[in-house]
Scaffold this active site. Structure first.
Site, mmCIF file in Angstrom:
data_model
loop_
_atom_site.group_PDB
_atom_site.id
_atom_site.type_symbol
_atom_site.label_atom_id
_atom_site.label_comp_id
_atom_site.label_asym_id
_atom_site.label_seq_id
_atom_site.Cartn_x
_atom_site.Cartn_y
_atom_site.Cartn_z
ATOM 1 C CD GLU A 135 -2.978 -1.187 2.200
ATOM 2 O OE1 GLU A 135 -4.199 -0.970 2.112
ATOM 3 O OE2 GLU A 135 -2.421 -1.565 3.262
ATOM 4 C CD GLU A 156 -3.837 -6.259 3.717
ATOM 5 O OE1 GLU A 156 -3.052 -5.306 3.738
ATOM 6 O OE2 GLU A 156 -4.041 -6.956 2.695
#
Length: 703
Positions: A135, A156
């Site tokens: 990210e 995740e």
């Protein structure tokens, strides 16, 4: 931002420093601020991003933006690693929802400065980039990736979270909703599948893939060309129609349903974020990620996922009860008794990882030749997939040979038997081996349930016999149960653990008890499911009763994979030891006698059904249970069995049982193995009078 002291909340954070230096870009493009993330450790301890690390990065970004004349900011990592994501250890220390929300906002604030700063930003993905690490790059204006980079993913939902620092909004708007579903949902739920550099570039996550030899220099050159306008970055057009996004999300939901059956909320929450990203502004998308983090961080599944991650990354590398590694003997040659399917898998693994001669033996030349040929064929497959070079393939083939004469084991240091699962057969093998091998040679058995102590009882030197139980498929499942028999000495045990480590397996020390860990738990579970069906519960109802757990496959599908004959044999072994708890299903026995591969047949759409021949074999009573009743019955039995195993000291702690189920049975992280699930559903206390784990371990802390 509310006044939350993240420093005290994450007291043991290994802080990743963000070192900024200013470099002149090639081609006279101007000056750039180059930020390097580095926690001060080598590649075995990846960079992670806790609150202090985020603030370090923010200071570096601010400093770069404040430098006069800067035309770009770039972020990269220490050798081989950009960052391995958020500091998961700290996640378990969060006690309030607002803390989780603010941590999300902090990440968005810091990373957002890369995406909305006064100059373009460049993410240089030089190696591992997981979760928040990827990210960082996604928030940049442009991205390069090394063709040698490995371990790139947004994992995740595998752990019970969502990409919460921009990934759930940025990725679908960068590469389209369907590709984003592949990365965020499909890959994560497929045993956390990773991407490499070329795959990242092909998907459009990175704008260009560059060779590793001078990756940083080439990335700076490419950035200069972009700044100068010499390179125009072309990206595929992202479909904006509601139909395209709805189709992608529906596909993701089907993947999640197929894997989890609704058992864990994270993938479904991630799909909601992806769906909303079509029309939401960046700020609204990021705010939705914050709220999702707040909900999920305080949930059971995330706590179980972090617990499971810790088991597989820490406890698995330091096995409880293992002897001093210095006692291990060197292994320069391996013998494998047997040349069947399992033996061939073992031979290939030993040859690849130990890179020492491996010799297979069996009763006749035909079987030996077939075993060696299987190993060579698998090596050819590795070569065909470019996993190994032609030279390496030839070396591996040269290491694996076969013979019908056990005398070839005379100079072996480690011999493992993989013959028929019958005590007298295995005792005969060991008796024959003892007259051939060196006195220091370790004799290992791959038995799945038989007593290692009894197997060694007739030997002059039983102290060198150890259980070394692999799981099928050997190349995929990382667990080895190392079984200490009554007379196994520390040198033998240490050698077994050393060999397991070199094989890149995770070893758990297990007492010599029927079924050891995985088979004892699974067979107790299967016994109750079989019994419910035998007593009158419809087969489909019994088979689907465990759907709320989100297991990788239902009990009767697992039966098909294992094989009814193997399941029956292990059940009979456990029934002999514990006749009141392990029930031998007569319907299972009839399946074996009829030569059936399992209970189910499959139609053209891949849906299971009970064919007429199999249905005719089944004899059922008239006691029909609901799916909920079957679930409670099976889970109660599992809780009771685990408590007995702990009382018998089959393993050191509940964590070892969870580790075995995660690595040997492929049970999902959101269960944490099984004891966190038994605790949070109240089954542990109801069935055994107390929890397996303290409150706050694999569960949210008490309010």
């Amino acid at each position: 931002m509310p006044d939350i002291d993240f420093t005290s909340l994450f007291p043991d954070e290994v802080v990743t420093k963000a070192h900024v230096r200013f470099v002149e870009l090639p081609l006279g493009a101007g000056r750039a601020g180059l930020i390097t993330l580095d926690n001060g450790h080598d590649h075995t301890k990846p960079n992670t991003l806790g609150p202090a690390s985020l603030l370090e990065l923010e200071r570096a970004i601010d400093a770069a933006h404040a430098e006069p004349g800067v035309v770009a900011v770039a972020v990269t990592g220490k050798p081989f690693i950009l960052a391995a994501g958020a500091d998961l250890n700290g996640m378990s220390l969060i006690t309030r929802r607002e803390q989780a929300v603010e941590l999300g906002r902090l990440g968005h604030r810091v990373f957002g400065k890369l995406g909305s700063g006064p100059v373009p930003s460049f993410g240089f993905i030089n190696g591992m980039a997981l979760g928040g690490g990827l990210e960082v790059a996604l928030n940049c204006t442009y991205r390069t990736v090394s063709t040698a980079a490995r371990g790139i993913a947004l994992p995740e939902v595998f752990l019970g979270l969502v990409p919460g620092w921009g990934g759930a909004w940025l990725l679908p708007n960068l590469i389209g909703p369907d590709a984003a579903v592949k990365v965020i949902i499909e890959n994560a739920l497929n045993q956390n599948r990773m991407m490499d550099g070329p795959a990242v570039a092909e998907l459009g996550i990175a704008d260009v893939a560059l060779e590793p030899a001078d990756y940083l220099a080439q990335s700076l050159l490419w950035a200069a060309q972009v700044i100068r306008g010499d390179v125009q970055v072309q990206r595929p057009e992202v479909p904006r129609s509601a139909e395209a996004w709805e189709a992608a999300v529906a596909r993701g939901r089907a993947v999640a349903d197929g894997r989890l059956h609704g058992a864990a909320p994270a993938p479904y929450r991630a799909l909601e974020l992806i769906a909303a990203a079509r029309t939401a502004s960046r700020d609204d998308g990021f705010a939705a990620e914050d709220e999702a983090l707040g909900d999920l961080v305080m949930g059971d599944e995330l706590r179980s996922g972090v617990y499971a991650f810790d088991l597989t990354q820490r406890r698995a590398k330091r096995p409880a009860g293992a002897p001093d590694p210095k006692l291990a003997r060197p292994v320069t040659k391996v013998g494998v008794v047997g040349a069947g399917l399992m033996a061939s898998q073992l031979a290939l693994l030993f040859a690849r990882r130990l890179e020492v001669p491996v010799v297979l033996t069996d009763l006749d030349d035909e079987r030996v030749r077939a075993g060696v040929d299987r190993v060579h064929a698998e090596i050819d497959k590795l070569l065909g997939k470019a996993r190994i070079s032609a030279d390496h393939a030839n070396r591996l083939k040269g290491l694996v040979t076969g013979s019908t004469d056990m005398a070839v084991f005379a100079d072996a240091d480690f011999v493992i038997e993989a013959v028929f699962e019958e005590m007298t057969v295995k005792q005969q093998v060991f008796a024959q081996l003892e007259g051939i091998v060196d006195p220091a040679c370790v004799l290992a058995t791959n038995t799945s349930s038989l007593s290692v102590t009894e197997m060694a009882s007739k030997l002059k030197h039983p102290e060198r016999v150890v259980g070394f139980h692999f799981f099928n498929p050997v190349a995929v499942l990382p667990l080895v149960e190392v079984i200490r028999a009554e007379r196994t000495d520390d040198e033998t045990l240490a050698t077994a653990f050393a060999v397991g480590k070199t094989l890149k397996k995770s070893c758990v020390l297990v007492k010599d008890a029927p079924g050891f860990v995985v088979n004892r738990v699974l067979i107790r579970l299967m016994s109750e499911i079989n019994a419910a069906a035998d007593e009158g519960t419809p087969v489909a109802v019994a088979d689907n009763a465990l759907a709320p757990l989100g297991l990788p496959m239902s009990p009767f599908v697992l039966l098909q994979l294992v094989g009814p004959a193997v399941a029956l044999h292990v059940t009979e072994t456990l029934h002999e030891a514990f006749p009141d708890r392990f029930i031998v299903s007569e319907n299972l026995r009839r399946l074996v006698e009829a030569g059936k591969p399992g209970i189910w047949s499959w139609d053209d759409q891949g849906k299971p059904y009970l064919d007429d021949d199999t249905a005719a074999l089944f004899e059922q009573g008239d006691v029909e249970l609901s799916a909920e009743q079957v679930h409670d019955r099976a889970m109660t039995a599992v809780a009771q069995e685990i408590r007995l195993m702990l009382d018998e000291q089959v393993v050191a702690e509940p964590q070892d049982i969870d580790l075995c189920l995660l690595l040997g049975a492929g049970w999902p992280f959101h269960l944490g193995g099984i004891t966190p699930y038994l605790d949070r559903t109240g089954i542990a206390e109801k069935a055994t009078g107390r929890r397996f784990l303290p409150r706050g371990v694999a569960s949210p802390p008490e309010p």
